[in-house]
Design a protein around this motif. Structure first.
Motif, PDB file in Angstrom:
ATOM      1  N   ASP A  45       0.838  -1.205   0.000  1.00 54.00           N
ATOM      2  CA  ASP A  45       0.000   0.000   0.000  1.00 54.00           C
ATOM      3  C   ASP A  45       0.871   1.252   0.000  1.00 54.00           C
ATOM      4  O   ASP A  45       0.585   2.223  -0.707  1.00 54.00           O
ATOM      5  CB  ASP A  45      -0.936   0.018   1.206  1.00 54.00           C
ATOM      6  N   TRP A  46       1.936   1.245   0.804  1.00 53.53           N
ATOM      7  CA  TRP A  46       2.839   2.401   0.872  1.00 53.53           C
ATOM      8  C   TRP A  46       3.540   2.628  -0.462  1.00 53.53           C
ATOM      9  O   TRP A  46       3.743   3.769  -0.880  1.00 53.53           O
ATOM     10  CB  TRP A  46       3.840   2.240   2.000  1.00 53.53           C
ATOM     11  N   SER A  52       1.790   6.919  -6.621  1.00 54.24           N
ATOM     12  CA  SER A  52       0.756   7.905  -6.925  1.00 54.24           C
ATOM     13  C   SER A  52       1.255   9.327  -6.673  1.00 54.24           C
ATOM     14  O   SER A  52       1.057  10.226  -7.499  1.00 54.24           O
ATOM     15  CB  SER A  52      -0.495   7.628  -6.097  1.00 54.24           C
ATOM     16  N   GLU A  53       1.927   9.527  -5.544  1.00 58.49           N
ATOM     17  CA  GLU A  53       2.465  10.852  -5.210  1.00 58.49           C
ATOM     18  C   GLU A  53       3.526  11.301  -6.215  1.00 58.49           C
ATOM     19  O   GLU A  53       3.715  12.495  -6.436  1.00 58.49           O
ATOM     20  CB  GLU A  53       3.036  10.838  -3.792  1.00 58.49           C
ATOM     21  N   ALA A  54       4.219  10.330  -6.812  1.00 56.70           N
ATOM     22  CA  ALA A  54       5.241  10.646  -7.812  1.00 56.70           C
ATOM     23  C   ALA A  54       4.663  10.741  -9.222  1.00 56.70           C
ATOM     24  O   ALA A  54       5.395  10.947 -10.190  1.00 56.70           O
ATOM     25  CB  ALA A  54       6.348   9.585  -7.780  1.00 56.70           C
ATOM     26  N   ASP A  59      -0.958  -0.186  -9.709  1.00 57.96           N
ATOM     27  CA  ASP A  59      -2.160  -0.645  -9.030  1.00 57.96           C
ATOM     28  C   ASP A  59      -1.785  -1.566  -7.870  1.00 57.96           C
ATOM     29  O   ASP A  59      -0.609  -1.889  -7.664  1.00 57.96           O
ATOM     30  CB  ASP A  59      -3.150  -1.303 -10.002  1.00 57.96           C
ATOM     31  N   ARG A  60      -2.782  -1.967  -7.105  1.00 54.75           N
ATOM     32  CA  ARG A  60      -2.539  -2.772  -5.902  1.00 54.75           C
ATOM     33  C   ARG A  60      -1.850  -4.095  -6.238  1.00 54.75           C
ATOM     34  O   ARG A  60      -0.952  -4.524  -5.515  1.00 54.75           O
ATOM     35  CB  ARG A  60      -3.869  -3.022  -5.195  1.00 54.75           C
ATOM     36  N   GLU A  65       2.871  -7.555  -6.013  1.00 58.28           N
ATOM     37  CA  GLU A  65       3.838  -8.423  -6.698  1.00 58.28           C
ATOM     38  C   GLU A  65       5.261  -7.944  -6.452  1.00 58.28           C
ATOM     39  O   GLU A  65       6.173  -8.755  -6.275  1.00 58.28           O
ATOM     40  CB  GLU A  65       3.536  -8.500  -8.189  1.00 58.28           C
ATOM     41  N   LEU A  66       5.459  -6.639  -6.396  1.00 53.15           N
ATOM     42  CA  LEU A  66       6.784  -6.104  -6.099  1.00 53.15           C
ATOM     43  C   LEU A  66       7.217  -6.524  -4.692  1.00 53.15           C
ATOM     44  O   LEU A  66       8.360  -6.918  -4.479  1.00 53.15           O
ATOM     45  CB  LEU A  66       6.753  -4.582  -6.217  1.00 53.15           C
TER      46      LEU A  66
END
Length: 100
Positions: A45-46, A52-54, A59-60, A65-66
């Protein structure tokens, strides 16, 4: 220390944390939540929020997966066990002490 050095060190430490969590698939997310107040899903989530901020699209599922090193559904099928009554009780006690 220059910001670029700090960022590189933080990135290296984060990669090491991810590798450690992937190696320790025996440690369940609920146990991490009880002890540390965050889990693998929180990290995902972080990451998604940071993307998103960048201004980056993530997506989730991509974030998870990362973190997990594989699709979340695969990790869940291989490693996630049903939470025991003891784990659930510890989780609820932790939430009462520390909030959501």
């Amino acid at each position: 220390m220059p910001a670029t050095d700090t960022n590189a060190l933080e990135a290296a430490a984060f990669r090491r944390l991810l590798a450690h969590l992937r190696e320790r698939s025996d440690v369940q997310n609920i146990d991490l939540m009880v002890l540390a107040g965050f889990c693998r899903n929180c990290l995902a989530d972080w990451l998604q929020q940071a993307a998103s901020e960048a201004g980056l699209a993530m997506d989730r599922d991509q974030a998870r997966e990362l973190v997990y090193g594989m699709p979340f559904a695969d990790w869940k099928a291989r490693h996630q066990r049903e939470a025991t009554p003891e784990q659930l009780a510890a989780f609820e006690a932790s939430r009462r002490r520390h909030g959501p």
